[in-house]
Design a protein around this motif. Structure first.
Motif, PDB file in Angstrom:
ATOM      1  N   TYR A   1      -0.314   6.914  -6.139  1.00 40.91           N
ATOM      2  CA  TYR A   1      -1.946   7.475  -6.449  1.00 40.91           C
ATOM      3  C   TYR A   1      -2.524   8.231  -5.519  1.00 40.91           C
ATOM      4  N   ALA A   2      -1.673   8.245  -4.355  1.00 37.62           N
ATOM      5  CA  ALA A   2      -2.452   9.088  -3.234  1.00 37.62           C
ATOM      6  C   ALA A   2      -2.647  10.394  -3.570  1.00 37.62           C
ATOM      7  N   ASP A   3      -3.593  11.131  -2.884  1.00 37.65           N
ATOM      8  CA  ASP A   3      -3.932  12.663  -3.071  1.00 37.65           C
ATOM      9  C   ASP A   3      -2.476  13.194  -2.217  1.00 37.65           C
TER      10      ASP A   3
ATOM     11  N   GLU B   1      -6.276  -0.621   3.270  1.00 39.03           N
ATOM     12  CA  GLU B   1      -7.493   0.284   3.001  1.00 39.03           C
ATOM     13  C   GLU B   1      -7.135   1.777   3.198  1.00 39.03           C
ATOM     14  N   ARG B   2      -5.921   1.949   3.993  1.00 42.71           N
ATOM     15  CA  ARG B   2      -5.425   3.277   4.382  1.00 42.71           C
ATOM     16  C   ARG B   2      -5.145   4.234   3.002  1.00 42.71           C
ATOM     17  N   THR B   3      -5.450   5.478   3.161  1.00 44.17           N
ATOM     18  CA  THR B   3      -5.393   6.400   2.098  1.00 44.17           C
ATOM     19  C   THR B   3      -4.028   7.311   2.507  1.00 44.17           C
ATOM     20  N   LYS B   4      -3.340   7.145   3.567  1.00 43.26           N
ATOM     21  CA  LYS B   4      -1.995   8.116   3.784  1.00 43.26           C
ATOM     22  C   LYS B   4      -1.082   7.032   4.782  1.00 43.26           C
TER      23      LYS B   4
ATOM     24  N   GLN C   1       1.109  -1.268  -0.005  1.00 39.34           N
ATOM     25  CA  GLN C   1      -0.152  -0.137   0.046  1.00 39.34           C
ATOM     26  C   GLN C   1       0.734   1.216   0.104  1.00 39.34           C
TER      27      GLN C   1
ATOM     28  N   GLU D   1      -2.750  14.907   1.349  1.00 42.30           N
ATOM     29  CA  GLU D   1      -3.082  13.826   2.498  1.00 42.30           C
ATOM     30  C   GLU D   1      -1.847  13.027   2.849  1.00 42.30           C
TER      31      GLU D   1
ATOM     32  N   LEU E   1       0.252   4.145  -2.721  1.00 39.83           N
ATOM     33  CA  LEU E   1       0.197   5.414  -2.136  1.00 39.83           C
ATOM     34  C   LEU E   1       1.144   6.534  -2.814  1.00 39.83           C
TER      35      LEU E   1
END
Lengths: 358, 358
Positions: free
Chosen positions: B250-252, B355-358, B243, B255, B247
């Protein structure tokens, strides 16, 4: 008494500790084998570098233990390798920071691995690659040092106490180093900053840390003895550092193992420079400002700097200061121990700090 | 079960540990006051950086302790700050090595101190000064981490055992990092080297180290439970790292707190790139060779890389691999603990890693 006995004591310690260090590091290299060639080559450089150390700090751990009344000399010697492992590791970081090309007669790690990186076809800039190799190896060495200390078979409560002291001293050393880098090459810094830098890396780290760790491993000592040990350590550290500064400019280059004059090229505010600033003529100070921190300073300019320091009296002032610390330090010894043999070693080793030629 | 419980557990741990970390570091800054402004500014950056950590490793120390049957939760949380102190310290070194400008939404230490050095009028090159500041602060942080661990009030024999584990893991991490720097940007390295690099920094360090240290602080566990914990740690580490790679591209950006695409600019051989090399069309691979390790890669090229990875199927393969590890990891949990609450936390936290986004 001269420094002959101290010199021999150091040499004997080194002879005793080298096979222990070699065995420890060989075992570590076996464990790291699966990580591939580069980590092994780094460990090999580390092993080689450690084998060329003087062993001053390890000797002081042993002496601290003995004056603290410790009896398991074999085990404290085995334990003392932690400080030798540490010292080489932090020098690898320091050499990168100071951009030193040589150490103990061989290329420094960051220099060596520029070339290794080229042979391996690394894609990041070679200078940077050499620096990262040095930081990685230094980090690994710091943790090998911890491993050696924690593997001690001395009583666990003492090992933990000694470990806490070790951690505290090194936090200060690392932060003191950042101050050193900040004032490097600066002309108008206060004497206090210079003394703080010198003190954290010599008195606190080189002498007090190993002596106190040794005494702690022995089970500690009374307040009065400890205070005397601290005073002795202070004098030992100053004498060590003063001779270090002197050798950095006046030693035989082959014997020293690193370029004479590198302190000047790097702009180090040594005690010699501090005294020239205080006692030199204005022309001398002007010349100092010209050469200090100039990476391309010529051999002739280094020679002129040596002459100016001697003629201005700054050199002699620093030498005198060193010997004053030796004399002061001698006075504390009888309060540290009653053991005849140890009394003599502590005195002679202190004298040797100023007599040594490398 | 989704990752909500795991996310909350992480958040609660962070809330619990932040005041302990802040108090610990404030006390250290008090001790370092006599060293002057720069060391204090460095410590301030360190404190600030730690306050923005996710606390994954500290949470795993706590969980390792709980599944090991430990009862003194308050003390293990206090002790667990060692791994958070370590993690920030080694990131400071890593950021310098990777030449990353941002971390956790703020300039990295080596970047910040370039500017500080300028304000202070340092005489050595500012880039180099920034790097030395980062190495000094990292070194200090490593030793603060040791201090925190050794100050634990948990039983001394366990603290020493845990400390030995800690030392062993970090030696491998540091040496693995040297391999990482060596293969950065290289095109034709073996898959084994890539997997070794990823494994030492994710599985071994991020998950196994803290879980094992926690279990050791609790007094250890039987061989079978320990084997299950190791298997769980392996899956946790891979899910975390997979992940992380995703990230990173592909992450923001806001964030994530660091530039999206920096892995590409730095030439990191992530799992995404490895899969593109294995499964991509030759035109895709040609494009990858063009951009990987190019410090001046454009936003458009990063976007194109994202697209290629998706279209080639490499992206999905890596995502699938992450979820396979999550599924595999779940199977080990019932052999680690019988505690209902802990079972749920271990499962949800594992899911949250993907699942985490950061």
């Amino acid at each position: 008494m001269d420094g002959a006995l101290g010199k021999k004591y150091l040499k004997d310690y080194s002879a005793e500790v080298q096979p222990i260090l070699a065995e420890f590091l060989s075992a570590e290299m076996e464990v790291s084998k699966d990580l591939g060639k580069i980590p092994l080559m780094l460990m090999d450089s580390y092993k080689d570098m450690i084998s060329r150390g003087k062993g001053i700090r390890g000797t002081l751990v042993k002496l601290g233990y003995l004056v603290g009344g410790g009896k398991d000399v074999d085990e404290v010697v085995r334990t003392s390798i932690f400080v030798e492992l540490f010292h080489s590791a932090i020098l690898i970081h320091d050499d990168f920071m100071d951009r030193d090309p040589f150490r103990r007669g061989a290329p420094t790690v960051h220099e060596e691995f520029k070339k290794v990186g080229k042979d391996f076809g690394v894609r990041i800039p070679l200078d940077h690659y050499g620096n990262t190799a040095a930081v990685c190896l230094g980090d690994a060495g710091l943790y090998l040092s911890w491993k050696a200390l924690l593997n001690s078979k001395l009583p666990q409560d003492r090992v933990i106490e000694a470990s806490k002291l070790y951690a505290d001293f090194i936090v200060r050393l690392a932060l003191g180093q950042s101050l050193d880098m900040t004032i490097t090459g600066m002309e108008d810094i206060g004497e206090q900053d210079i003394l703080t830098v010198i003190w954290t890396k010599s008195g606190e780290y080189t002498s007090q840390l190993p002596l106190f760790v040794g005494a702690t491993l022995a089970g500690g000592m009374g307040d009065e003895k400890l205070a005397a040990l601290k005073d002795y350590a202070k004098c030992f550290g100053w004498a060590f550092q003063i001779q270090d500064d002197i050798l950095g400019l006046y030693a035989d280059e082959d014997e020293l193992g690193k370029p004479v004059g590198s302190d000047i090229r790097e702009g180090k505010n040594t005690l010699l420079m501090l005294n020239l600033r205080k006692h030199g003529r204005s022309a001398d100070k002007k010349f100092m400002r010209k050469v200090l921190g100039n990476p391309n300073v010529s051999v002739e300019d280094v020679e002129k700097m040596r002459k100016i320091l001697k003629e201005s009296g700054a050199f002699q002032k620093v030498v005198d200061m060193g010997w004053e610390y030796v004399e002061e330090g001698k006075q504390y010894i009888s309060r540290i121990t009653k053991d005849k043999k140890l009394l003599e070693v502590l005195e002679s080793l202190l004298v040797y700090m100023m007599e040594r030629t490398k």
